[in-house]
Motif scaffolding. Structure first.
Motif, short mmCIF file in Angstrom:
data_model
loop_
_atom_site.label_atom_id
_atom_site.label_comp_id
_atom_site.label_asym_id
_atom_site.label_seq_id
_atom_site.Cartn_x
_atom_site.Cartn_y
_atom_site.Cartn_z
N PHE A 190 98.95 -71.50 1.05
CA PHE A 190 98.25 -71.84 -0.19
C PHE A 190 97.13 -70.84 -0.42
O PHE A 190 96.68 -70.17 0.52
CB PHE A 190 97.66 -73.26 -0.11
N PRO A 191 96.65 -70.71 -1.67
CA PRO A 191 95.53 -69.81 -1.92
C PRO A 191 94.28 -70.31 -1.20
O PRO A 191 94.07 -71.52 -1.07
CB PRO A 191 95.34 -69.86 -3.44
N TYR A 192 93.48 -69.36 -0.73
CA TYR A 192 92.22 -69.67 -0.03
C TYR A 192 91.11 -69.00 -0.82
O TYR A 192 90.89 -67.79 -0.72
CB TYR A 192 92.30 -69.15 1.41
N LEU A 193 90.46 -69.79 -1.67
CA LEU A 193 89.52 -69.26 -2.64
C LEU A 193 88.08 -69.32 -2.12
O LEU A 193 87.72 -70.22 -1.36
CB LEU A 193 89.62 -70.07 -3.94
N PHE A 194 87.28 -68.36 -2.57
CA PHE A 194 85.88 -68.28 -2.14
C PHE A 194 84.97 -68.67 -3.30
O PHE A 194 84.97 -68.03 -4.35
CB PHE A 194 85.55 -66.88 -1.64
N ASP A 195 84.19 -69.72 -3.09
CA ASP A 195 83.25 -70.24 -4.08
C ASP A 195 81.86 -69.73 -3.72
O ASP A 195 81.02 -70.47 -3.23
CB ASP A 195 83.31 -71.78 -4.06
N GLU A 196 81.63 -68.44 -3.96
CA GLU A 196 80.37 -67.81 -3.55
C GLU A 196 79.15 -68.46 -4.19
O GLU A 196 78.12 -68.67 -3.54
CB GLU A 196 80.39 -66.32 -3.86
N SER A 197 79.25 -68.83 -5.47
CA SER A 197 78.11 -69.44 -6.17
C SER A 197 77.90 -70.90 -5.77
O SER A 197 76.84 -71.46 -6.06
CB SER A 197 78.33 -69.37 -7.69
N GLN A 198 78.91 -71.51 -5.18
CA GLN A 198 78.92 -72.92 -4.77
C GLN A 198 78.96 -73.88 -5.96
O GLN A 198 78.86 -75.08 -5.80
CB GLN A 198 77.74 -73.25 -3.84
N GLU A 199 79.17 -73.33 -7.16
CA GLU A 199 79.21 -74.17 -8.36
C GLU A 199 80.43 -75.10 -8.38
O GLU A 199 80.34 -76.23 -8.86
CB GLU A 199 79.19 -73.30 -9.62
N VAL A 200 81.56 -74.63 -7.87
CA VAL A 200 82.76 -75.47 -7.87
C VAL A 200 82.57 -76.63 -6.89
O VAL A 200 82.86 -77.79 -7.21
CB VAL A 200 84.02 -74.64 -7.55
N ALA A 201 82.06 -76.34 -5.70
CA ALA A 201 81.81 -77.41 -4.72
C ALA A 201 80.85 -78.45 -5.29
O ALA A 201 81.06 -79.65 -5.12
CB ALA A 201 81.25 -76.82 -3.42
N LYS A 202 79.84 -77.99 -6.01
CA LYS A 202 78.88 -78.93 -6.62
C LYS A 202 79.57 -79.75 -7.71
O LYS A 202 79.33 -80.96 -7.82
CB LYS A 202 77.69 -78.17 -7.19
N ALA A 203 80.43 -79.12 -8.50
CA ALA A 203 81.13 -79.84 -9.56
C ALA A 203 82.04 -80.93 -8.99
O ALA A 203 82.19 -82.00 -9.59
CB ALA A 203 81.95 -78.86 -10.42
N TYR A 204 82.63 -80.68 -7.82
CA TYR A 204 83.50 -81.66 -7.16
C TYR A 204 82.72 -82.64 -6.31
O TYR A 204 83.30 -83.58 -5.77
CB TYR A 204 84.55 -80.94 -6.30
N GLN A 205 81.42 -82.40 -6.16
CA GLN A 205 80.58 -83.19 -5.25
C GLN A 205 81.14 -83.17 -3.83
O GLN A 205 81.08 -84.16 -3.09
CB GLN A 205 80.40 -84.63 -5.75
N ALA A 206 81.71 -82.02 -3.46
CA ALA A 206 82.20 -81.85 -2.10
C ALA A 206 81.02 -81.91 -1.14
O ALA A 206 79.93 -81.44 -1.46
CB ALA A 206 82.93 -80.50 -1.97
N ALA A 207 81.23 -82.53 0.01
CA ALA A 207 80.13 -82.73 0.95
C ALA A 207 80.39 -82.13 2.32
O ALA A 207 79.46 -81.77 3.03
CB ALA A 207 79.85 -84.22 1.11
N CYS A 208 81.67 -82.07 2.70
CA CYS A 208 81.98 -81.69 4.08
C CYS A 208 83.23 -80.83 4.13
O CYS A 208 83.94 -80.66 3.16
CB CYS A 208 82.15 -82.94 4.95
N THR A 209 83.46 -80.28 5.32
CA THR A 209 84.71 -79.57 5.58
C THR A 209 85.37 -80.25 6.78
O THR A 209 84.71 -80.42 7.80
CB THR A 209 84.46 -78.08 5.88
#
Length: 186
Positions: free
Chosen positions: A103-122
């Motif tokens: 699968f694609p492995y994308l880099f969210d350098e700005s962290q804006e996508v993680a914030k939009a998803y309210q992602a919290a953990c890995t």
């Protein structure tokens, strides 16, 4: 190992759209281009987290099993690569090759996508239906490093099986637990 749980955003939430660079191919991928009309799995993962390493082989297996059924998988790393150089795009490319990420492995350098998803953990998992409405969020399965429970992908597999059968996913869902996302200093 910091143990952070998923935020468990409301089911039915629309998937925030994004365009991010793929650390492997170097091209920009967007959710609009990658999404499936059956189900789309968006996973927030990284290279160095022991929780991600613990499930890595099963992530690959689940993706291979369900991509054959028309499900799209997208991995996103939003960790601060300056503070955590193991999570740099160069290292993402290396880890993706070593682990055989299908699968694609994308880099969210700005962290804006993680914030939009309210992602919290890995790892943190979000499964969207064919209309990009949230149907599942939470854990891969009950396994954690050192708890002795086998890594099967059971929770994610059950949600995907129901979606593929056109059935609703029960709202009782367990949060994922993992390392917190390494946010950039404000």
């Amino acid at each position: 190992m910091a143990r952070t749980e998923s935020n468990m955003i409301p089911l039915g939430s629309p998937a925030p759209l994004f365009s991010l660079p793929d650390a492997v191919s170097g091209k920009i991928d967007s959710l609009d281009e990658l999404k499936s009309d059956k189900a789309t799995v968006i996973m927030f993962i990284c290279n160095h987290c022991p929780f991600v390493k613990h499930v890595q082989a099963q992530l690959v297996q689940v993706a291979q099993d369900y991509q054959a059924k028309g499900v799209t998988f997208i991995a996103i790393n939003a960790n601060d690569a300056e503070t955590y150089p193991d999570d740099s795009p160069e290292n993402m490319k290396e880890v993706a090759a070593e682990a055989g990420y299908p699968f694609p492995y994308l880099f969210d350098e700005s962290q804006e996508v993680a914030k939009a998803y309210q992602a919290a953990c890995t790892p943190d998992f979000f499964v969207f239906d064919g209309e990009l409405k949230l149907a599942y969020r939470g854990q891969l399965d009950d396994s954690r490093p050192q708890n002795g429970i086998p890594v099967t992908g059971e929770s994610l597999r059950a949600a995907l099986d129901l979606l593929l059968q056109g059935k609703p996913v029960p709202p009782e869902q367990k949060p994922s637990i993992g390392c917190n996302i390494k946010w950039k200093p404000e």
